[in-house]
Write a protein that holds these residues in place. Structure first.
Motif, PDB file in Angstrom:
ATOM      1  N   ASP A 139       0.864  -1.188   0.000  1.00  0.00           N
ATOM      2  CA  ASP A 139       0.000   0.000   0.000  1.00  0.00           C
ATOM      3  C   ASP A 139       0.898   1.234   0.000  1.00  0.00           C
ATOM      4  O   ASP A 139       1.367   1.667   1.051  1.00  0.00           O
ATOM      5  CB  ASP A 139      -0.912  -0.011   1.225  1.00  0.00           C
ATOM      6  CG  ASP A 139      -1.973   1.084   1.176  1.00  0.00           C
ATOM      7  OD1 ASP A 139      -1.733   2.118   0.528  1.00  0.00           O
ATOM      8  OD2 ASP A 139      -3.032   0.919   1.796  1.00  0.00           O
ATOM      9  N   GLN A 140       1.124   1.798  -1.180  1.00  0.00           N
ATOM     10  CA  GLN A 140       2.048   2.919  -1.305  1.00  0.00           C
ATOM     11  C   GLN A 140       1.578   4.151  -0.545  1.00  0.00           C
ATOM     12  O   GLN A 140       2.375   4.886   0.038  1.00  0.00           O
ATOM     13  CB  GLN A 140       2.249   3.259  -2.789  1.00  0.00           C
ATOM     14  CG  GLN A 140       2.975   2.180  -3.566  1.00  0.00           C
ATOM     15  CD  GLN A 140       4.366   1.921  -3.024  1.00  0.00           C
ATOM     16  OE1 GLN A 140       5.084   2.844  -2.651  1.00  0.00           O
ATOM     17  NE2 GLN A 140       4.756   0.657  -2.977  1.00  0.00           N
ATOM     18  N   SER A 141       0.275   4.379  -0.563  1.00  0.00           N
ATOM     19  CA  SER A 141      -0.262   5.545   0.150  1.00  0.00           C
ATOM     20  C   SER A 141      -0.022   5.424   1.654  1.00  0.00           C
ATOM     21  O   SER A 141       0.439   6.367   2.310  1.00  0.00           O
ATOM     22  CB  SER A 141      -1.758   5.692  -0.143  1.00  0.00           C
ATOM     23  OG  SER A 141      -2.312   6.762   0.588  1.00  0.00           O
ATOM     24  N   LEU A 142      -0.342   4.254   2.203  1.00  0.00           N
ATOM     25  CA  LEU A 142      -0.113   4.010   3.631  1.00  0.00           C
ATOM     26  C   LEU A 142       1.374   4.069   3.941  1.00  0.00           C
ATOM     27  O   LEU A 142       1.779   4.632   4.959  1.00  0.00           O
ATOM     28  CB  LEU A 142      -0.677   2.645   4.023  1.00  0.00           C
ATOM     29  CG  LEU A 142      -0.444   2.195   5.468  1.00  0.00           C
ATOM     30  CD1 LEU A 142      -1.125   3.132   6.445  1.00  0.00           C
ATOM     31  CD2 LEU A 142      -0.924   0.756   5.668  1.00  0.00           C
ATOM     32  N   SER A 143       2.194   3.515   3.060  1.00  0.00           N
ATOM     33  CA  SER A 143       3.635   3.514   3.268  1.00  0.00           C
ATOM     34  C   SER A 143       4.192   4.932   3.372  1.00  0.00           C
ATOM     35  O   SER A 143       4.990   5.235   4.265  1.00  0.00           O
ATOM     36  CB  SER A 143       4.322   2.763   2.124  1.00  0.00           C
ATOM     37  OG  SER A 143       5.719   2.783   2.270  1.00  0.00           O
ATOM     38  N   ARG A 144       3.736   5.810   2.472  1.00  0.00           N
ATOM     39  CA  ARG A 144       4.228   7.199   2.502  1.00  0.00           C
ATOM     40  C   ARG A 144       3.802   7.908   3.783  1.00  0.00           C
ATOM     41  O   ARG A 144       4.592   8.631   4.392  1.00  0.00           O
ATOM     42  CB  ARG A 144       3.715   7.948   1.276  1.00  0.00           C
ATOM     43  CG  ARG A 144       4.409   7.555  -0.037  1.00  0.00           C
ATOM     44  CD  ARG A 144       4.052   8.533  -1.141  1.00  0.00           C
ATOM     45  NE  ARG A 144       2.626   8.505  -1.432  1.00  0.00           N
ATOM     46  CZ  ARG A 144       2.080   7.706  -2.343  1.00  0.00           C
ATOM     47  NH1 ARG A 144       2.838   6.871  -3.045  1.00  0.00           N
ATOM     48  NH2 ARG A 144       0.773   7.743  -2.578  1.00  0.00           N
ATOM     49  N   CYS A 145       2.548   7.710   4.175  1.00  0.00           N
ATOM     50  CA  CYS A 145       2.052   8.373   5.394  1.00  0.00           C
ATOM     51  C   CYS A 145       2.799   7.900   6.634  1.00  0.00           C
ATOM     52  O   CYS A 145       3.188   8.707   7.497  1.00  0.00           O
ATOM     53  CB  CYS A 145       0.555   8.103   5.548  1.00  0.00           C
ATOM     54  SG  CYS A 145      -0.486   8.890   4.304  1.00  0.00           S
ATOM     55  N   VAL A 146       3.001   6.581   6.722  1.00  0.00           N
ATOM     56  CA  VAL A 146       3.695   6.019   7.880  1.00  0.00           C
ATOM     57  C   VAL A 146       5.147   6.480   7.902  1.00  0.00           C
ATOM     58  O   VAL A 146       5.686   6.841   8.960  1.00  0.00           O
ATOM     59  CB  VAL A 146       3.611   4.483   7.862  1.00  0.00           C
ATOM     60  CG1 VAL A 146       4.513   3.885   8.942  1.00  0.00           C
ATOM     61  CG2 VAL A 146       2.171   4.030   8.065  1.00  0.00           C
ATOM     62  N   GLN A 147       5.795   6.476   6.736  1.00  0.00           N
ATOM     63  CA  GLN A 147       7.169   6.950   6.662  1.00  0.00           C
ATOM     64  C   GLN A 147       7.302   8.372   7.187  1.00  0.00           C
ATOM     65  O   GLN A 147       8.205   8.677   7.973  1.00  0.00           O
ATOM     66  CB  GLN A 147       7.669   6.890   5.222  1.00  0.00           C
ATOM     67  CG  GLN A 147       8.302   5.582   4.817  1.00  0.00           C
ATOM     68  CD  GLN A 147       8.939   5.692   3.441  1.00  0.00           C
ATOM     69  OE1 GLN A 147       8.264   5.667   2.427  1.00  0.00           O
ATOM     70  NE2 GLN A 147      10.232   5.818   3.431  1.00  0.00           N
ATOM     71  N   GLN A 148       6.413   9.242   6.738  1.00  0.00           N
ATOM     72  CA  GLN A 148       6.481  10.637   7.154  1.00  0.00           C
ATOM     73  C   GLN A 148       6.255  10.782   8.650  1.00  0.00           C
ATOM     74  O   GLN A 148       6.985  11.517   9.340  1.00  0.00           O
ATOM     75  CB  GLN A 148       5.431  11.459   6.383  1.00  0.00           C
ATOM     76  CG  GLN A 148       5.495  12.950   6.640  1.00  0.00           C
ATOM     77  CD  GLN A 148       6.808  13.553   6.202  1.00  0.00           C
ATOM     78  OE1 GLN A 148       7.245  13.352   5.079  1.00  0.00           O
ATOM     79  NE2 GLN A 148       7.473  14.281   7.096  1.00  0.00           N
ATOM     80  N   GLU A 149       5.266  10.063   9.161  1.00  0.00           N
ATOM     81  CA  GLU A 149       4.960  10.159  10.595  1.00  0.00           C
ATOM     82  C   GLU A 149       6.100   9.627  11.448  1.00  0.00           C
ATOM     83  O   GLU A 149       6.498  10.257  12.442  1.00  0.00           O
ATOM     84  CB  GLU A 149       3.670   9.379  10.885  1.00  0.00           C
ATOM     85  CG  GLU A 149       3.220   9.463  12.331  1.00  0.00           C
ATOM     86  CD  GLU A 149       1.899   8.760  12.569  1.00  0.00           C
ATOM     87  OE1 GLU A 149       1.598   8.467  13.743  1.00  0.00           O
ATOM     88  OE2 GLU A 149       1.178   8.511  11.581  1.00  0.00           O
ATOM     89  N   VAL A 150       6.638   8.474  11.052  1.00  0.00           N
ATOM     90  CA  VAL A 150       7.729   7.867  11.820  1.00  0.00           C
ATOM     91  C   VAL A 150       9.001   8.714  11.716  1.00  0.00           C
ATOM     92  O   VAL A 150       9.722   8.906  12.709  1.00  0.00           O
ATOM     93  CB  VAL A 150       7.991   6.430  11.330  1.00  0.00           C
ATOM     94  CG1 VAL A 150       9.248   5.862  11.988  1.00  0.00           C
ATOM     95  CG2 VAL A 150       6.796   5.542  11.638  1.00  0.00           C
TER      96      VAL A 150
END
Length: 230
Positions: free
Chosen positions: A16-27
């Protein structure tokens, strides 16, 4: 070190690229805040400490994936109810248009139309009942923080309910298509054909949306399960 950690996290959520980008940014934001607040002067040691405190990237990815899956299933529950309601509105609008335009089925087709109409009616109301049941079932529990076996069984039941509701709706839409064909059969081609044809196109599109949503949930469940096994 933080870049490597984020790459590992992104790889775990690659489905899930969208989820991956959001999680990356948050982390990433969280980790750099932890580094900036670390009293140790050595930046490399501060990064190592921040990563160690945050946890294993696969475990973190699994937690985010479970929450995302739970939210998606709730959205699908809402979508099933809304799509069924939309199909109902389109069906009623088409019937009302037939009445206003005094467009009736030929006598030769009435017997067949009656049988198809019964199939249409029962399959549609079955989809309504199952859709409402699925929506109520998935929304009665809180979003979990882990993919517990009990929750996995709940998702499986919800998936089966959605599949049943969609299957019944597809039968109803096919029946609507047959009834529309019987209604138009033997009638001279005119602009009035556009109304029932356009309404059928809307119903088919609604059924297609549900199929896509259910396939998406099935794929997300499989990806989350595979992530938890790594």
């Amino acid at each position: 070190m933080i870049s490597d950690y984020l790459e590992s996290l992104a790889g775990a959520l690659s489905f899930d690229q969208s989820l991956s980008r959001c999680v990356q940014q948050e982390v990433e934001d969280h980790l750099w805040e932890a580094v900036a607040a670390d009293p140790v002067g050595d930046r490399l040691e501060a990064e190592r400490r921040a990563i160690a405190n945050f946890g294993d990237p696969h475990i973190i990815a699994a937690q985010f994936a479970v929450v995302s899956l739970a939210r998606q299933t709730r959205r699908v529950g809402v979508a099933v109810v809304l799509v069924v309601a939309g199909v109902f509105i389109v069906m009623k609008a088409r019937v009302a248009w037939y009445a206003v335009s005094q467009w009736t089925m030929s006598d030769e087709m009435r017997a067949v139309g009656g049988i198809v109409g019964l199939i249409d009616r029962y399959s549609f109301w079955l989809s309504v009942i199952v859709a409402i049941g699925g929506f109520a079932y998935i929304n009665r529990n809180r979003v979990p923080q882990a993919f517990y076996p009990v929750y996995r069984k709940q998702l499986t039941r919800f998936f089966l309910l959605c599949t049943a509701a969609t299957g019944a709706l597809i039968i109803s839409v096919i029946s609507d298509g047959v009834l529309t064909a019987l209604q138009l059969l033997g009638t001279e081609l005119c602009t009035g054909f556009l109304v029932p044809i356009f309404s059928m196109a809307i119903e088919i599109a609604c059924a297609g949306v549900l199929v896509f949503q259910i396939c998406s949930v099935a794929q997300r469940m499989a990806s989350t399960t595979a992530l938890l096994r790594t």
